[in-house]
Scaffold this motif. Structure first.
Motif, PDB file in Angstrom:
ATOM      1  N   ILE A   1      -4.225   7.468  13.662  1.00  0.00           N
ATOM      2  CA  ILE A   1      -4.034   7.730  15.348  1.00  0.00           C
ATOM      3  C   ILE A   1      -2.630   7.473  15.687  1.00  0.00           C
ATOM      4  N   LEU A   2      -1.875   6.062  15.156  1.00  0.00           N
ATOM      5  CA  LEU A   2      -0.902   5.838  15.278  1.00  0.00           C
ATOM      6  C   LEU A   2       0.437   7.280  14.802  1.00  0.00           C
ATOM      7  N   ILE A   3      -0.108   7.070  13.788  1.00  0.00           N
ATOM      8  CA  ILE A   3       1.135   7.791  13.306  1.00  0.00           C
ATOM      9  C   ILE A   3       1.140   9.579  13.441  1.00  0.00           C
ATOM     10  N   THR A   4       0.226  10.225  14.438  1.00  0.00           N
ATOM     11  CA  THR A   4      -0.479  11.224  14.912  1.00  0.00           C
ATOM     12  C   THR A   4       0.084  11.641  16.467  1.00  0.00           C
ATOM     13  N   ASN A   5       0.258  10.090  16.931  1.00  0.00           N
ATOM     14  CA  ASN A   5       1.076   9.457  17.973  1.00  0.00           C
ATOM     15  C   ASN A   5       2.715   9.088  18.456  1.00  0.00           C
ATOM     16  N   GLU A   6       2.967   9.392  17.175  1.00  0.00           N
ATOM     17  CA  GLU A   6       4.238   9.234  16.937  1.00  0.00           C
ATOM     18  C   GLU A   6       4.818  10.504  16.833  1.00  0.00           C
ATOM     19  N   TYR A   7       4.485  11.426  16.009  1.00  0.00           N
ATOM     20  CA  TYR A   7       4.812  12.695  15.739  1.00  0.00           C
ATOM     21  C   TYR A   7       4.428  13.427  16.733  1.00  0.00           C
ATOM     22  N   SER A   8       4.109  13.188  18.091  1.00  0.00           N
ATOM     23  CA  SER A   8       3.430  13.773  19.036  1.00  0.00           C
ATOM     24  C   SER A   8       4.558  14.152  20.035  1.00  0.00           C
ATOM     25  N   LYS A   9       5.709  12.529  19.915  1.00  0.00           N
ATOM     26  CA  LYS A   9       6.738  12.915  20.834  1.00  0.00           C
ATOM     27  C   LYS A   9       8.404  13.259  20.041  1.00  0.00           C
ATOM     28  N   ILE A  10       7.563  14.474  19.133  1.00  0.00           N
ATOM     29  CA  ILE A  10       8.733  15.168  18.223  1.00  0.00           C
ATOM     30  C   ILE A  10       7.930  16.866  18.246  1.00  0.00           C
ATOM     31  N   LEU A  11       6.261  16.533  18.050  1.00  0.00           N
ATOM     32  CA  LEU A  11       5.934  17.713  17.537  1.00  0.00           C
ATOM     33  C   LEU A  11       4.684  18.065  18.333  1.00  0.00           C
ATOM     34  N   LYS A  12       4.446  19.690  18.933  1.00  0.00           N
ATOM     35  CA  LYS A  12       3.602  19.872  19.111  1.00  0.00           C
ATOM     36  C   LYS A  12       2.566  19.950  19.196  1.00  0.00           C
TER      37      LYS A  12
ATOM     38  N   PRO B   1       0.379  18.339  16.860  1.00  0.00           N
ATOM     39  CA  PRO B   1       0.866  17.365  15.353  1.00  0.00           C
ATOM     40  C   PRO B   1      -0.642  17.630  14.885  1.00  0.00           C
ATOM     41  N   LEU B   2      -1.271  17.903  13.457  1.00  0.00           N
ATOM     42  CA  LEU B   2      -2.244  17.485  12.904  1.00  0.00           C
ATOM     43  C   LEU B   2      -1.839  16.954  11.466  1.00  0.00           C
ATOM     44  N   VAL B   3      -2.502  15.819  11.687  1.00  0.00           N
ATOM     45  CA  VAL B   3      -1.767  14.407  10.685  1.00  0.00           C
ATOM     46  C   VAL B   3      -2.968  14.201   9.270  1.00  0.00           C
ATOM     47  N   TYR B   4      -2.977  14.635   8.316  1.00  0.00           N
ATOM     48  CA  TYR B   4      -3.732  13.900   7.081  1.00  0.00           C
ATOM     49  C   TYR B   4      -2.657  12.887   6.862  1.00  0.00           C
ATOM     50  N   ILE B   5      -4.298  11.856   6.228  1.00  0.00           N
ATOM     51  CA  ILE B   5      -3.371  10.756   5.908  1.00  0.00           C
ATOM     52  C   ILE B   5      -4.258  10.220   4.579  1.00  0.00           C
TER      53      ILE B   5
ATOM     54  N   ASP C   1       1.377  -1.681   0.053  1.00  0.00           N
ATOM     55  CA  ASP C   1       0.128   0.145   0.168  1.00  0.00           C
ATOM     56  C   ASP C   1       1.035   1.255  -0.122  1.00  0.00           C
ATOM     57  N   ILE C   2       0.418   2.210  -0.812  1.00  0.00           N
ATOM     58  CA  ILE C   2       0.724   3.693  -0.731  1.00  0.00           C
ATOM     59  C   ILE C   2       0.310   4.717  -0.060  1.00  0.00           C
ATOM     60  N   LEU C   3       1.104   4.745   0.894  1.00  0.00           N
ATOM     61  CA  LEU C   3       0.197   6.511   1.294  1.00  0.00           C
ATOM     62  C   LEU C   3       0.850   7.669   1.604  1.00  0.00           C
ATOM     63  N   SER C   4      -0.108   8.583   1.055  1.00  0.00           N
ATOM     64  CA  SER C   4      -0.080  10.039   1.512  1.00  0.00           C
ATOM     65  C   SER C   4      -0.012  10.950   2.976  1.00  0.00           C
ATOM     66  N   ILE C   5       1.118  10.939   3.650  1.00  0.00           N
ATOM     67  CA  ILE C   5       0.906  11.602   4.967  1.00  0.00           C
ATOM     68  C   ILE C   5       1.853  12.616   5.213  1.00  0.00           C
ATOM     69  N   LYS C   6       0.771  13.373   5.452  1.00  0.00           N
ATOM     70  CA  LYS C   6       1.085  15.276   5.575  1.00  0.00           C
ATOM     71  C   LYS C   6       0.763  15.680   6.881  1.00  0.00           C
ATOM     72  N   VAL C   7       1.633  16.782   7.350  1.00  0.00           N
ATOM     73  CA  VAL C   7       1.473  17.330   8.604  1.00  0.00           C
ATOM     74  C   VAL C   7       1.144  19.269   8.040  1.00  0.00           C
ATOM     75  N   TYR C   8      -0.224  20.079   8.961  1.00  0.00           N
ATOM     76  CA  TYR C   8      -0.683  20.314   8.446  1.00  0.00           C
ATOM     77  C   TYR C   8      -0.044  21.908   9.311  1.00  0.00           C
ATOM     78  N   GLN C   9       1.068  22.591   8.488  1.00  0.00           N
ATOM     79  CA  GLN C   9       1.861  23.654   7.725  1.00  0.00           C
ATOM     80  C   GLN C   9       3.042  23.508   8.394  1.00  0.00           C
ATOM     81  N   LEU C  10       3.374  21.895   8.004  1.00  0.00           N
ATOM     82  CA  LEU C  10       4.741  21.350   8.075  1.00  0.00           C
ATOM     83  C   LEU C  10       4.917  20.903   6.842  1.00  0.00           C
ATOM     84  N   PRO C  11       5.677  21.455   5.733  1.00  0.00           N
ATOM     85  CA  PRO C  11       5.704  20.368   4.757  1.00  0.00           C
ATOM     86  C   PRO C  11       6.764  19.629   4.808  1.00  0.00           C
TER      87      PRO C  11
END
Length: 256
Positions: free
Chosen positions: A98-109, A111-115, A54-64
């Motif tokens: 949810i999992l990706i958001t939790n992982e990025y929460s370790k280094i970002l405050k 984060p708003l994740v789109y998948i 599977d190929i996913l597009s993952i974006k974090v709001y205002q963090l290109p």
């Protein structure tokens, strides 16, 4: 006079019954797929589970700088910028978000994740019974299938677009045999929520003669299709199937 009146009313009733039959016939003949689907509300549709390929597009709001496209590796893991590898295998898209958001929460405050699912992997299904080439098959969204009998000969080439269906799987496996019971094809599916297998019975004669496309169900990864053997071969049905895109164009007959 009474006898004539009775005959008149009998004639009216007969005409009414015949008209009612015609209306029912027309309704069934021109049954739209949406109407057919409404009659099968109890059939469960599994949520798409992510898997290798599977190929996913993952974006974090205002963090290109964190935006990326990733492909699930054979072990189901993915690699994202500044994060350690982790697995998405078997997760639905909401669960993966949810999992990706939790992982990025370790280094970002906050984060708003789109998948998004950019490209789905081929699905794996098993088809057995009265078909030309039973076995395990891989089907993707765009397929070119060849239908022929087991002895070769002239083939039919079909190009299919969109999510695979039961018909696509039968075409992929070479088409039906003349001994196939087209009124009793079984689609077997595992329900993860109930933790049990479900069986859906499909009447292909109804699909072909009444245009009930709603019963040409979409198939999902892990599904099985079972084509049973008929005890009584109906010559009309056999001819009809041989002329359709569900059977080989030629049938080999061996004379001893």
């Amino acid at each position: 006079m009474i006898k004539s009146t009775n005959n008149f009313f009998a004639l009216i009733i007969l005409i009414s019954v015949n008209f009612f039959d015609i209306v029912l016939f027309k309704k069934n003949l021109f049954l739209r797929p949406t109407e057919a689907i409404e009659t099968n509300k109890n059939i469960s549709l599994p949520k798409y589970s992510l898997g290798p390929g599977d190929i996913l597009s993952i974006k974090v709001y205002q963090l290109p700088e964190f935006n990326t496209q990733v492909k699930l590796l054979p072990d189901g893991y993915i690699n994202l910028p500044r994060l350690e590898s982790f697995s998405l295998n078997g997760l639905t898209l909401p669960e993966a978000k949810i999992l990706i958001t939790n992982e990025y929460s370790k280094i970002l405050k906050n984060p708003l994740v789109y998948i998004d699912l950019i490209k789905s992997r081929p699905i794996m299904i098993n088809i057995v019974g009265e078909i030309q080439r039973p076995g395990i098959y891989s089907l993707s969204i765009n397929e070119t299938n060849q239908i022929s009998n087991t002895d070769g000969g002239e083939s039919i080439i079909n190009k299919n677009y969109g999510w695979p269906t039961v018909v696509d799987a039968i075409q992929k496996s070479g088409g039906l045999k003349t001994t196939a019971n087209i009124r009793n094809v079984i689609l077997k599916r595992y329900n993860k929520e109930k933790k049990e297998f479900e069986e859906i019975f499909i009447d292909f004669w109804e699909i072909l003669t009444q245009f009930n496309l709603g019963k040409n169900y979409r198939i999902f990864d892990g599904d099985s299709i079972i084509v049973s053997r008929t005890e009584k071969i109906n010559s009309n049905e056999r001819i009809f199937i041989s002329k359709s895109n569900l059977g080989p164009s030629n049938i080999t007959v061996t004379v001893i």
